[in-house]
Design a protein around this motif. Structure first.
Motif, short mmCIF file in Angstrom:
data_model
loop_
_atom_site.label_atom_id
_atom_site.label_comp_id
_atom_site.label_asym_id
_atom_site.label_seq_id
_atom_site.Cartn_x
_atom_site.Cartn_y
_atom_site.Cartn_z
N VAL A 179 -3.38 3.53 -2.53
CA VAL A 179 -3.21 2.68 -3.71
C VAL A 179 -2.64 1.34 -3.25
O VAL A 179 -1.62 1.29 -2.54
CB VAL A 179 -2.28 3.33 -4.75
CG1 VAL A 179 -2.03 2.37 -5.89
CG2 VAL A 179 -2.92 4.61 -5.27
N TYR A 180 -3.30 0.27 -3.66
CA TYR A 180 -2.89 -1.09 -3.31
C TYR A 180 -2.36 -1.78 -4.56
O TYR A 180 -2.92 -1.62 -5.65
CB TYR A 180 -4.07 -1.87 -2.73
CG TYR A 180 -4.57 -1.31 -1.43
CD1 TYR A 180 -4.15 -1.83 -0.22
CD2 TYR A 180 -5.46 -0.23 -1.41
CE1 TYR A 180 -4.60 -1.30 0.99
CE2 TYR A 180 -5.92 0.30 -0.22
CZ TYR A 180 -5.48 -0.24 0.98
OH TYR A 180 -5.92 0.30 2.16
N ARG A 233 0.83 -1.21 0.00
CA ARG A 233 0.00 0.00 0.00
C ARG A 233 0.87 1.25 0.00
O ARG A 233 1.94 1.30 0.61
CB ARG A 233 -0.89 0.03 1.24
CG ARG A 233 -1.87 1.21 1.27
CD ARG A 233 -2.74 1.18 2.50
NE ARG A 233 -1.98 1.50 3.70
CZ ARG A 233 -2.50 1.59 4.92
NH1 ARG A 233 -3.80 1.37 5.08
NH2 ARG A 233 -1.75 1.89 5.95
N SER A 234 0.38 2.28 -0.72
CA SER A 234 1.01 3.59 -0.69
C SER A 234 -0.09 4.63 -0.48
O SER A 234 -1.16 4.54 -1.10
CB SER A 234 1.74 3.87 -2.01
OG SER A 234 2.36 5.15 -1.98
N THR A 235 0.16 5.61 0.38
CA THR A 235 -0.87 6.59 0.74
C THR A 235 -0.39 8.00 0.44
O THR A 235 0.77 8.35 0.71
CB THR A 235 -1.21 6.48 2.24
OG1 THR A 235 -1.67 5.15 2.52
CG2 THR A 235 -2.30 7.47 2.63
N SER A 263 -7.32 -0.33 -6.33
CA SER A 263 -6.83 -1.70 -6.27
C SER A 263 -6.76 -2.28 -7.68
O SER A 263 -7.49 -1.86 -8.57
CB SER A 263 -7.74 -2.56 -5.38
OG SER A 263 -9.05 -2.60 -5.92
N PRO A 264 -5.88 -3.26 -7.89
CA PRO A 264 -5.66 -3.79 -9.25
C PRO A 264 -6.70 -4.82 -9.64
O PRO A 264 -7.28 -5.50 -8.80
CB PRO A 264 -4.27 -4.42 -9.15
CG PRO A 264 -4.17 -4.85 -7.71
CD PRO A 264 -4.93 -3.84 -6.92
N ILE A 320 4.06 1.72 -7.29
CA ILE A 320 2.90 2.09 -6.47
C ILE A 320 2.94 3.56 -6.05
O ILE A 320 1.92 4.24 -6.03
CB ILE A 320 2.80 1.14 -5.25
CG1 ILE A 320 1.49 1.35 -4.53
CG2 ILE A 320 3.98 1.30 -4.33
CD1 ILE A 320 1.23 0.31 -3.46
N ALA A 321 4.13 4.07 -5.72
CA ALA A 321 4.23 5.47 -5.30
C ALA A 321 3.89 6.41 -6.45
O ALA A 321 3.19 7.41 -6.28
CB ALA A 321 5.62 5.75 -4.75
N ARG A 322 4.42 6.07 -7.66
CA ARG A 322 4.10 6.90 -8.83
C ARG A 322 2.61 6.91 -9.09
O ARG A 322 2.02 7.97 -9.33
CB ARG A 322 4.84 6.35 -10.06
CG ARG A 322 4.38 6.99 -11.38
CD ARG A 322 4.90 6.25 -12.60
NE ARG A 322 4.51 4.85 -12.67
CZ ARG A 322 3.30 4.43 -13.07
NH1 ARG A 322 2.35 5.30 -13.40
NH2 ARG A 322 3.04 3.14 -13.11
N LEU A 323 1.98 5.74 -9.05
CA LEU A 323 0.56 5.65 -9.34
C LEU A 323 -0.26 6.40 -8.29
O LEU A 323 -1.24 7.07 -8.62
CB LEU A 323 0.14 4.18 -9.39
CG LEU A 323 -1.28 3.91 -9.86
CD1 LEU A 323 -1.52 4.49 -11.25
CD2 LEU A 323 -1.57 2.42 -9.85
N ALA A 324 0.15 6.30 -7.03
CA ALA A 324 -0.56 7.03 -5.98
C ALA A 324 -0.53 8.53 -6.24
O ALA A 324 -1.52 9.24 -6.06
CB ALA A 324 0.05 6.71 -4.61
#
Length: 813
Positions: free
Chosen positions: A446-447, A434-436, A527-528, A498-502
Motif C-alpha cells: 500500500v502506497y 509504503r507499507s507491506t 495507490s491513492p 497506511i498500516a491499517r489500510l494495508a
C-alpha cells in the motif's frame, strides 16, 4: 471498478472513430481522402424530385415519399452523402422501426412514449459507405429523372456546411472504409432526421457494430452534451444466426512499453505491440489500414510496422466522442502494403499530459486505462519500463522486475511485467510512503501520499462573533459583530493510516482468495487517487484518498451512514474483488458489463456481512432500494430509466446518475436475490466455478444464469431462471407487495402495486409450524392480486412474506 473504463460504446459503435490531425508520411490514398472529406459539398447539378423511394436496411425502413434529393460530390469515385428535403408541397419522409424485444421497446418508449418508431420527417442528411449511393444512382437512371438546377443551388448552399460538420464527426470511419477497402455489405449507413415531433435524431445501420441498429439523439442539458441512445440491437440477420458478430481486426499478443516522465511529468513513450493478422478472407477490409485507440490526451508522433515507417492519422470531435462514450480516440496506421497473415511488430511513439498535479505534492493519472495504444481489451502479456525522477515512486500492474540506475543520478528506471495475460494495465506516480503485508503467499503493498490533495485541505473559516455584554458601548453608537479567523485545523495525512489500510486490503484479498480461488497475480499494489472513487486494475488498485483517512478527517459531505460504510468498508474490498471480476473474468459484451461491477460489489458486501453481520448488509441493500426509487428530473424513478442490460446507455441526459445506481446497486440486488434463491453453499460453489472455468474468458449473463440454474434446489418454480432474467435483467420495476394470509387454511393473496400489470416475480413466503419448524415456499405473482393455496405440513402459527429480504421490493407488513 467504481469509475468505469468506458469501453461500452466502443463495442456499440465500432465504426464511430474520430480523427483530424494529419500525421507525417500519410499514404496518398488516406491523405487525398481526408482532403476530399474536409471539402465535401453537395453537387447542385445532381438534385432531383423523387417520389416513393425506399432505403431498407434490415430492421430500418426509410421512405422518401415526396421531396427533393441532392447528392454530394463523389469521393473516390462515389457519392458518400445525400440530403432529402420534404419541404415541397405534399412533401414527406417516414422512418419505420420495430425493436425486436420487450426491453428495447421499453427503452425506445422511455424517450418517445411509444414502443415502435413510426415517424415523419421533413429533412434527412444521409451519410454512407454501403450500397446506398449505388441504389440512389440506379433509381435516378431507371426513372430517367431530370436534375433541378434551381433547387440544387438552394439546397447545396443551405446544407454543405452541415455536411462538412457531419463528415468531420465520422471522418475516421469514412477513411477506414474508403482507403481500407470496405466491402459495401459492411459499410455504414447514417441518417440524421430533422423536423420530427422529437426534434432531430439519428438512425444508424452499421454491420461492423455489435448492435447494428441504433437510434439516438444528441442533446444538451445543464451545460453538458449527451448522446441519448433510444434503442440499439442486433440486426435481423444476426438474430437469426446468418451473420457472425463483428470480429477484431487483429489479435494482440504482447505489449512492450518504454516510458519517460520528464520534469513536468509529461509522458513520452514507445509502445511495441506484437499482433497477429488473420487470413485475408477473414478480415473486415481488404486494405492495409490498422486502427488503434488511445487517450485523447495523448498524441501519436511516429509509427513503424516491422521496422518500416508508416503514416498516422488522428482526429478528435464532439459527436464521435459522445457516441463512443469513452476517453479514447482512434488513430489509423497506413502501411504501404497489405500486411500478410501472421505475426507483425507495430511500434508506436506517443506523448501527452496524462498526469496532473492535485496540489500539496499529490499527483494522479487521468488516462488510467488508455494511456497506451490498444485494440479493444484483449488479454495479452506486458512488459513496462518507466524512467522517472528518483524522488518519485512509480507503481504499475504486474510484478516489479527491477529498478536500475541511469546515466543521470537523479533518474531511475522502474521495470514491471506480467507473463499472465491481462486485459489492460495502469500505473500511478507519487512521493509515496509504503507499507507491506504478506499473507498466505499474497503480497500487498500500500502506497500513501504524505499529504491530501488541495481539495481536501481544511480551509480557514472566519467566524462572526457578537461582542460580550460587558464590552457593549452605551448610547446609539453600537459595535457590529466581530470577525475571528482561527487557525485552520491541521491537514490530515493519508500516510498515518497506511498500516491499517494495508491490513484491510490484505484481509479482503485473503477472504476473496478463499472464496474464489487464487488471484492471477500474487502481488497487489494499492495507490491513492483524488476523488470519491476507486478503480481496480490487474495487480494495481487506485483508491480514493478518502479511504486512507479516519472518518473524522473526511469532509462533512461524506458524513452519513452510507458514505461512511462506502469509504470505510465497501470501496477497498470492491476494488480488490476486481482482481477476479473484470480482470480475470471479463464480460461478454456491454450488455453484461454490469455483472463485473455487481459481482465485485457483492463480493465486498459478503465481506462486510462477515465482519458486521447480516443487519448491516440489509442496511446497505435498503439504501440501494431507496436510491433506485428516487426520482429523476422528469419525475420518474431511477429504476424506470431502463433495464440493467442497457449498460452505459443508461447514462442519459435525463438521468446521468442512472447508470451508476442501476449497474452497481440494482446489479448487487440481482445477485443477492440469486444467492437467497440458491442458498449460501450453492452460491459459493457458483462463484468459485465461474472464476475457475472462465479465467481469461468472457462471461455472458445467460451463461452465468445457466450455471446458477444447475444449482437451484429441486422443484424450483423457475428451473431455468427465465422469469428471473426477464423480470430483473431485461425488465424494470420495483413492486410494493402485501401479504393477506389465512395461516390456518394456508391460503391468501399477494397484492402487487407500483409496477406494470405484466410484472411478475417469484417471492418467498415463510411458514412457521407449531414446534418451531419452518418452511419456505415460492409464489409467482401475476398482476395486481395473486391468490395462492398451500398444502401445509402441520399447524401453521405464522406466515411471513420474504422475512430474509430475498427480493427487491417494498414490503407492506
Amino acid at each position: 471498478m467504481w469509475l468505469k473504463l468506458r469501453q461500452t460504446k466502443r463495442c456499440l459503435f465500432s465504426g464511430f472513430w474520430l480523427l483530424a490531425t494529419a500525421g507525417v508520411g500519410l499514404s496518398a490514398t488516406v491523405a487525398e481522402t481526408a482532403a476530399l472529406l474536409r471539402e465535401a459539398s453537395f453537387d447542385a447539378g445532381r438534385c432531383y424530385r423523387v417520389r416513393d423511394f425506399s432505403i431498407l436496411r434490415d430492421d430500418v425502413k426509410l421512405f422518401l415519399t415526396d421531396g427533393y434529393l441532392i447528392l454530394a460530390k463523389p469521393v473516390a469515385g462515389a457519392p458518400l452523402a445525400a440530403f432529402f428535403s420534404a419541404e415541397a408541397e405534399q412533401g414527406d419522409g417516414e422512418v419505420l422501426l420495430v425493436p425486436p424485444d420487450a426491453s428495447e421497446r421499453s427503452a425506445l418508449a422511455h424517450y418517445t412514449q411509444t414502443p415502435t418508431l413510426n415517424e415523419h420527417f421533413k429533412g434527412a442528411l444521409l451519410l454512407f459507405t454501403d450500397r446506398t449511393g449505388a441504389e440512389i444512382e440506379a433509381m435516378i437512371a431507371e426513372r430517367q429523372l431530370q436534375p433541378s438546377a434551381e433547387m440544387g443551388a438552394l439546397l447545396a448552399g443551405q446544407w454543405t456546411s452541415t455536411l462538412r460538420s457531419l463528415t468531420g464527426s465520422f471522418e475516421t470511419r469514412l477513411i477506414e472504409d474508403i482507403a481500407g477497402g470496405i466491402d459495401p455489405a459492411k459499410g455504414l449507413f447514417f441518417a440524421a432526421l430533422a423536423k420530427t415531433r422529437f426534434g432531430n435524431f439519428d438512425v444508424i445501420f452499421d454491420p461492423q457494430a455489435r448492435d447494428e441498429v441504433t437510434v439516438g439523439q444528441l442533446t444538451y442539458r445543464n451545460s453538458r452534451s449527451h448522446y441519448d441512445i433510444w434503442t440499439s440491437f442486433p440486426s435481423r440477420q444476426t438474430r437469426q444466426g446468418r451473420t457472425a458478430a463483428p470480429e477484431l481486426d487483429f489479435e494482440v499478443r504482447h505489449f512492450a512499453i518504454e516510458a519517460k516522465l520528464d520534469a513536468n511529468l509529461q509522458l513520452r513513450a514507445k509502445t511495441k505491440v506484437e499482433i497477429v493478422m488473420p487470413a485475408l478472407g477473414a478480415r473486415k477490409r481488404t486494405g492495409a489500414l490498422l486502427a488503434f485507440d488511445i487517450s485523447r490526451r495523448m498524441r501519436v508522433t511516429a509509427a513503424r510496422i516491422d521496422g518500416q515507417s508508416v503514416g498516422i492519422y488522428q482526429r478528435e470531435n464532439l459527436r464521435g466522442n459522445l457516441l463512443r462514450g469513452s476517453d479514447d480516440e482512434a488513430f489509423l496506421l497506413s502501411p504501404t502494403a497489405v500486411l500478410a497473415e501472421g505475426p507483425h511488430e507495430v511500434e508506436i511513439e506517443h506523448e501527452g499530459n496524462v498526469i496532473y498535479a492535485a496540489g500539496n505534492g499529490v499527483y494522479a493519472v487521468s488516462a488510467r486505462g488508455t494511456w497506451y495504444p490498444h485494440h479493444g481489451t484483449q488479454f495479452a502479456t506486458y512488459s513496462m519500463a518507466f524512467r522517472h525522477a528518483r524522488k518519485l515512486t512509480v507503481v504499475a500492474s504486474g510484478e516489479m522486475t527491477g529498478e536500475k540506475a541511469t546515466e543521470d543520478p537523479l533518474v531511475v528506471e522502474s521495470e514491471f511485467g506480467s507473463k499472465v495475460p491481462l486485459r489492460f494495465v495502469g500505473f500511478n506516480v507519487g512521493e509515496y510512503k509504503r507499507s507491506t503485508v504478506v499473507r498466505g503467499g499474497l503480497r500487498v503493498e500500500v502506497y500513501a501520499n504524505q499529504a491530501v490533495e488541495s481539495a481536501l485541505t481544511p480551509r480557514r473559516q472566519e467566524l462572526l462573533v457578537a461582542p460580550s455584554l460587558g464590552s457593549m458601548p452605551q448610547g446609539p453608537a453600537r459595535r457590529g459583530l466581530e470577525t475571528l479567523a482561527p487557525a485552520p485545523s491541521p491537514s490530515p495525512s493519508p500516510a498515518q493510516a497506511i498500516a491499517r489500510l494495508a491490513g484491510e486490503v490484505a484481509d479482503a484479498y485473503e477472504f476473496l482468495a478463499a472464496k474464489l480461488g487464487p488471484p492471477p497475480l500474487k502481488k497487489l499494489s494499492v495507490s491513492p487517487i483524488p476523488g470519491t472513487f476507486g478503480q481496480g486494475f490487474p495487480g494495481l488498485i487506485y483508491l480514493s484518498t478518502l479511504s486512507y483517512l479516519d472518518p473524522r478527517d473526511r469532509p462533512a459531505s461524506t458524513d452519513d451512514v452510507y458514505q461512511r460504510l462506502f469509504f470505510s468498508d465497501i470501496l477497498v474490498a470492491h476494488e480488490v474483488a476486481h482482481q477476479w471480476w473484470g480482470n480475470q473474468v471479463a464480460s461478454a459484451s456491454y450488455q453484461e458489463e454490469w455483472m463485473m461491477e455487481a459481482l465485485a460489489n457483492y463480493s465486498a458486501l459478503m465481506l462486510l456481512e462477515k465482519r458486521r453481520g447480516v443487519k448491516v448488509l440489509d442496511q446497505v441493500l435498503e439504501g440501494y432500494r431507496q436510491h433506485l426509487l428516487s426520482k429523476t428530473a422528469a419525475g420518474k424513478t431511477i429504476d424506470s430509466v431502463g433495464p440493467i442490460r442497457l449498460g452505459l446507455r443508461l447514462e442519459s441526459s435525463e438521468a446521468p446518475q442512472a447508470w451508476r445506481m442501476i449497474t452497481y446497486e440494482k446489479g448487487t440486488w440481482i445477485l443477492h436475490m440469486l444467492r437467497r434463491r440458491l442458498g449460501d453453499a450453492a452460491w459459493n460453489q457458483l462463484l468459485a466455478k465461474i472464476v475457475r472455468e472462465y479465467q481469461g474468458r468472457r462471461l455472458s449473463a445467460a451463461g452465468f444464469l445457466q450455471e446458477a440454474a444447475r444449482l437451484l434446489p429441486k422443484g424450483d418454480v423457475d428451473p431455468k431462471l427465465e422469469n428471473f432474467a426477464g423480470t430483473w435483467i431485461s425488465g424494470t420495476g420495483i413492486p410494493t407487495l402485501k401479504l393477506n394470509a389465512n395461516k390456518v387454511l394456508g391460503q391468501g393473496t399477494i397484492e402487487q402495486s407500483e409496477v406494470d400489470e405484466e410484472f411478475s416475480l417469484d417471492v418467498p413466503v415463510e411458514i412457521v409450524y407449531r414446534g418451531g419448524k419452518t418452511e419456505t415456499r415460492w409464489i409467482r405473482t401475476d398482476g395486481a392480486s395473486t391468490p395462492y393455496r398451500l398444502q401445509l405440513n402441520g399447524v401453521a402459527v405464522k406466515v411471513t412474506l420474504d422475512p430474509q429480504n430475498a427480493v427487491l421490493a417494498t414490503k407492506v407488513r
